[in-house]
Design a protein around this motif. Structure first.
Motif, PDB file in Angstrom:
ATOM      1  N   GLN A 121       0.823  -1.201   0.000  1.00  0.00           N
ATOM      2  CA  GLN A 121       0.000   0.000   0.000  1.00  0.00           C
ATOM      3  C   GLN A 121       0.861   1.257   0.000  1.00  0.00           C
ATOM      4  O   GLN A 121       0.522   2.253  -0.635  1.00  0.00           O
ATOM      5  CB  GLN A 121      -0.911  -0.006   1.221  1.00  0.00           C
ATOM      6  CG  GLN A 121      -1.964   1.080   1.214  1.00  0.00           C
ATOM      7  CD  GLN A 121      -2.986   0.902   0.102  1.00  0.00           C
ATOM      8  OE1 GLN A 121      -3.877   0.070   0.189  1.00  0.00           O
ATOM      9  NE2 GLN A 121      -2.870   1.679  -0.973  1.00  0.00           N
ATOM     10  N   PHE A 122       1.984   1.206   0.700  1.00  0.00           N
ATOM     11  CA  PHE A 122       2.927   2.327   0.686  1.00  0.00           C
ATOM     12  C   PHE A 122       3.468   2.563  -0.725  1.00  0.00           C
ATOM     13  O   PHE A 122       3.619   3.708  -1.159  1.00  0.00           O
ATOM     14  CB  PHE A 122       4.093   2.052   1.633  1.00  0.00           C
ATOM     15  CG  PHE A 122       3.753   2.214   3.096  1.00  0.00           C
ATOM     16  CD1 PHE A 122       3.071   3.324   3.549  1.00  0.00           C
ATOM     17  CD2 PHE A 122       4.126   1.246   4.022  1.00  0.00           C
ATOM     18  CE1 PHE A 122       2.755   3.480   4.899  1.00  0.00           C
ATOM     19  CE2 PHE A 122       3.812   1.385   5.365  1.00  0.00           C
ATOM     20  CZ  PHE A 122       3.125   2.497   5.809  1.00  0.00           C
ATOM     21  N   LYS A 123       3.756   1.486  -1.426  1.00  0.00           N
ATOM     22  CA  LYS A 123       4.263   1.612  -2.800  1.00  0.00           C
ATOM     23  C   LYS A 123       3.199   2.230  -3.706  1.00  0.00           C
ATOM     24  O   LYS A 123       3.509   3.075  -4.556  1.00  0.00           O
ATOM     25  CB  LYS A 123       4.679   0.234  -3.338  1.00  0.00           C
ATOM     26  CG  LYS A 123       6.050  -0.218  -2.888  1.00  0.00           C
ATOM     27  CD  LYS A 123       7.128   0.667  -3.487  1.00  0.00           C
ATOM     28  CE  LYS A 123       8.511   0.246  -3.047  1.00  0.00           C
ATOM     29  NZ  LYS A 123       9.555   1.122  -3.622  1.00  0.00           N
ATOM     30  N   ILE A 132       7.545   5.719   5.331  1.00  0.00           N
ATOM     31  CA  ILE A 132       7.207   4.335   5.680  1.00  0.00           C
ATOM     32  C   ILE A 132       7.680   4.008   7.090  1.00  0.00           C
ATOM     33  O   ILE A 132       6.934   3.453   7.908  1.00  0.00           O
ATOM     34  CB  ILE A 132       7.837   3.358   4.668  1.00  0.00           C
ATOM     35  CG1 ILE A 132       7.203   3.535   3.297  1.00  0.00           C
ATOM     36  CG2 ILE A 132       7.682   1.916   5.148  1.00  0.00           C
ATOM     37  CD1 ILE A 132       7.859   2.718   2.201  1.00  0.00           C
ATOM     38  N   SER A 133       8.920   4.383   7.366  1.00  0.00           N
ATOM     39  CA  SER A 133       9.494   4.107   8.687  1.00  0.00           C
ATOM     40  C   SER A 133       8.710   4.813   9.784  1.00  0.00           C
ATOM     41  O   SER A 133       8.393   4.218  10.827  1.00  0.00           O
ATOM     42  CB  SER A 133      10.958   4.544   8.710  1.00  0.00           C
ATOM     43  OG  SER A 133      11.524   4.325   9.985  1.00  0.00           O
ATOM     44  N   ILE A 163      -4.538   3.869   3.242  1.00  0.00           N
ATOM     45  CA  ILE A 163      -4.692   2.967   4.387  1.00  0.00           C
ATOM     46  C   ILE A 163      -5.893   3.378   5.214  1.00  0.00           C
ATOM     47  O   ILE A 163      -6.691   2.539   5.655  1.00  0.00           O
ATOM     48  CB  ILE A 163      -3.405   2.959   5.236  1.00  0.00           C
ATOM     49  CG1 ILE A 163      -2.251   2.341   4.435  1.00  0.00           C
ATOM     50  CG2 ILE A 163      -3.624   2.187   6.540  1.00  0.00           C
ATOM     51  CD1 ILE A 163      -0.919   2.372   5.144  1.00  0.00           C
ATOM     52  N   ALA A 164      -6.036   4.682   5.414  1.00  0.00           N
ATOM     53  CA  ALA A 164      -7.201   5.184   6.151  1.00  0.00           C
ATOM     54  C   ALA A 164      -8.488   4.859   5.412  1.00  0.00           C
ATOM     55  O   ALA A 164      -9.525   4.522   6.025  1.00  0.00           O
ATOM     56  CB  ALA A 164      -7.068   6.688   6.366  1.00  0.00           C
ATOM     57  N   LYS A 205      -3.594  -6.504  -6.374  1.00  0.00           N
ATOM     58  CA  LYS A 205      -3.965  -6.249  -7.766  1.00  0.00           C
ATOM     59  C   LYS A 205      -3.497  -4.855  -8.198  1.00  0.00           C
ATOM     60  O   LYS A 205      -2.968  -4.678  -9.306  1.00  0.00           O
ATOM     61  CB  LYS A 205      -5.481  -6.371  -7.938  1.00  0.00           C
ATOM     62  CG  LYS A 205      -5.999  -7.807  -7.846  1.00  0.00           C
ATOM     63  CD  LYS A 205      -7.515  -7.848  -8.013  1.00  0.00           C
ATOM     64  CE  LYS A 205      -8.034  -9.278  -7.877  1.00  0.00           C
ATOM     65  NZ  LYS A 205      -9.520  -9.342  -7.998  1.00  0.00           N
ATOM     66  N   GLU A 206      -3.731  -3.863  -7.357  1.00  0.00           N
ATOM     67  CA  GLU A 206      -3.278  -2.501  -7.675  1.00  0.00           C
ATOM     68  C   GLU A 206      -1.750  -2.444  -7.714  1.00  0.00           C
ATOM     69  O   GLU A 206      -1.162  -1.756  -8.565  1.00  0.00           O
ATOM     70  CB  GLU A 206      -3.809  -1.521  -6.628  1.00  0.00           C
ATOM     71  CG  GLU A 206      -5.319  -1.310  -6.655  1.00  0.00           C
ATOM     72  CD  GLU A 206      -5.760  -0.264  -5.643  1.00  0.00           C
ATOM     73  OE1 GLU A 206      -4.978   0.693  -5.410  1.00  0.00           O
ATOM     74  OE2 GLU A 206      -6.861  -0.404  -5.078  1.00  0.00           O
ATOM     75  N   PHE A 207      -1.122  -3.147  -6.793  1.00  0.00           N
ATOM     76  CA  PHE A 207       0.339  -3.136  -6.694  1.00  0.00           C
ATOM     77  C   PHE A 207       0.989  -3.705  -7.958  1.00  0.00           C
ATOM     78  O   PHE A 207       2.013  -3.187  -8.424  1.00  0.00           O
ATOM     79  CB  PHE A 207       0.762  -3.943  -5.469  1.00  0.00           C
ATOM     80  CG  PHE A 207       2.254  -4.080  -5.300  1.00  0.00           C
ATOM     81  CD1 PHE A 207       3.020  -3.023  -4.812  1.00  0.00           C
ATOM     82  CD2 PHE A 207       2.894  -5.266  -5.624  1.00  0.00           C
ATOM     83  CE1 PHE A 207       4.389  -3.155  -4.656  1.00  0.00           C
ATOM     84  CE2 PHE A 207       4.255  -5.395  -5.474  1.00  0.00           C
ATOM     85  CZ  PHE A 207       5.013  -4.339  -4.985  1.00  0.00           C
ATOM     86  N   GLN A 208       0.390  -4.753  -8.511  1.00  0.00           N
ATOM     87  CA  GLN A 208       0.959  -5.400  -9.695  1.00  0.00           C
ATOM     88  C   GLN A 208       0.925  -4.497 -10.916  1.00  0.00           C
ATOM     89  O   GLN A 208       1.662  -4.725 -11.884  1.00  0.00           O
ATOM     90  CB  GLN A 208       0.215  -6.708  -9.997  1.00  0.00           C
ATOM     91  CG  GLN A 208       0.345  -7.768  -8.916  1.00  0.00           C
ATOM     92  CD  GLN A 208       1.782  -8.161  -8.618  1.00  0.00           C
ATOM     93  OE1 GLN A 208       2.642  -8.136  -9.518  1.00  0.00           O
ATOM     94  NE2 GLN A 208       2.062  -8.518  -7.373  1.00  0.00           N
TER      95      GLN A 208
END
Length: 360
Positions: A121-123, A132-133, A163-164, A205-208
């Motif tokens: 999700q961060f990506k 991220i950290s 994320i929210a 799916k979104e990440f890919q």
């Protein structure tokens, strides 16, 4: 002709000398750079070994079994490669989530799946490494209390608003309504976990659809390097914790202690010696001026006193030279020999002072 060409030959010779000096300087510089690079490489390897050992110890403390720890590490590695995240940081995050959040995560497998979904999700959100950290640190702290409160939600939204949105969708709320219930302490750690794990398929799916960047490829290569280095790191850790190395460290510490004692003794000897010089010179001055009764010129008296004082100083310098030699012996001696040598030093200084004491 010779007179005309002599300056030219001299200039040529100086240029050759300068060239030789430059070559030597360049060689020395390259050697220095090589030595520095080697030192930095070894330093980095040792630091990485220490970090991996600490994280592995934390995971092993959770699993209680080395084989299970190896399985978990491999699982985290695969998750890091899939999500294009840092293997090393993901190990630390998974260990922190499982150890700090109580029963929120039933297993390290569940914690790993949660962190993988978060990383993807961060990506998608384009969050940088610092974001991220920061988000994962605050999220871990919040989940450890059992509740994601308003301030923590704001940090999450500033770095990864999706994320929210996932949490809001899971709760059937808008993002605005989510803020309100978060301020009331109603967004529990179980809700956050369930929201992210439930959306893991959609997130993937979104990440890919996001193409890999050079940074992603480099991160995956770095993960492979760290994974390959782990057996080497374990070997380094085993060596550091071996009885032979521990014995050598203890012996080195004892050596430093006794060398320090000798140095302190030498300093005390110097102070005593110069105190004795003052006494000797004062006694000599009183004695010589009293006996001379004006027979000797003041300059001659000064010469006599200076000569005697010089002899005393010379003797002290010899003593200090001997003490230095003894100090070298001390650094390589055992405890019993060190005690004997220290006594010899004290006796030597004391005897010298007694022998050179001048009566009034």
């Amino acid at each position: 002709v010779d007179k005309a060409t002599s300056p030219l030959r001299k200039i040529t010779q100086e240029m050759q000398n300068a060239g030789g000096a430059a070559g030597t300087l360049r060689k020395m510089a390259l050697q220095a750079v090589g030595a520095f690079a080697t030192f930095q490489t070894v330093k980095a390897a040792v630091q990485l070994s220490d970090q991996l050992t600490q994280v592995q110890a934390r995971i092993n403390g959770i699993t209680g079994d080395l084989q299970e720890t190896a399985r978990v590490q491999n699982m985290i590695y695969q998750a890091a490669q899939r999500s294009r995240g840092s293997y090393q940081e993901m190990m630390g995050t998974v260990a922190s989530l499982k150890s700090q959040t109580g029963d929120t995560f039933k297993s390290l497998d569940e914690a790993t799946a949660f962190v993988e979904a978060m990383q993807k999700q961060f990506k998608i959100a384009g969050t940088d490494a610092t974001g991220i950290s920061s988000t994962m640190y605050n999220l871990t702290q919040a989940l450890s209390t059992g509740v994601l409160r308003g301030q923590d939600l704001n940090i999450v939204m500033s770095n990864a608003p999706q994320i929210a949105q996932r949490i809001a969708q899971y709760m059937g709320l808008s993002v605005g309504e989510l803020k309100k219930v978060a301020a009331e302490g109603k967004v529990t750690s179980d809700i956050v976990k369930a929201a992210m794990l439930g959306a893991a398929g959609d997130i993937d799916k979104e990440f890919q659809q996001i193409p890999k960047t050079f940074g992603d490829v480099f991160q995956q290569a770095k993960n492979m390097g760290i994974r390959t280095f782990q057996p080497i790191g374990k070997a380094i850790s085993d060596i550091v914790n071996s009885p032979a190395v521990m014995g050598a460290v203890n012996a080195l510490g004892s050596g430093f202690y006794f060398v320090g004692s000798v140095i302190a003794l030498v300093i005390q000897g110097i102070g005593a010696a110069f105190g004795a010089i003052g006494t000797i010179v004062g006694n000599l001055w009183t004695m010589i001026t009293g006996v001379a009764g004006g027979v000797l010129h003041i300059g001659e008296v000064f010469v006599i006193v200076s000569t005697v004082a010089g002899a005393v100083v010379g003797g002290i310098i010899n003593i200090l030279a001997n003490l230095a030699n003894i100090g070298i012996m001390v650094a390589a001696s055992n405890r019993a020999k060190l005690a004997t040598l220290a006594k010899m030093i004290r006796d030597t200084v004391h005897q010298y002072m007694m022998d050179n004491e001048t009566p009034v």
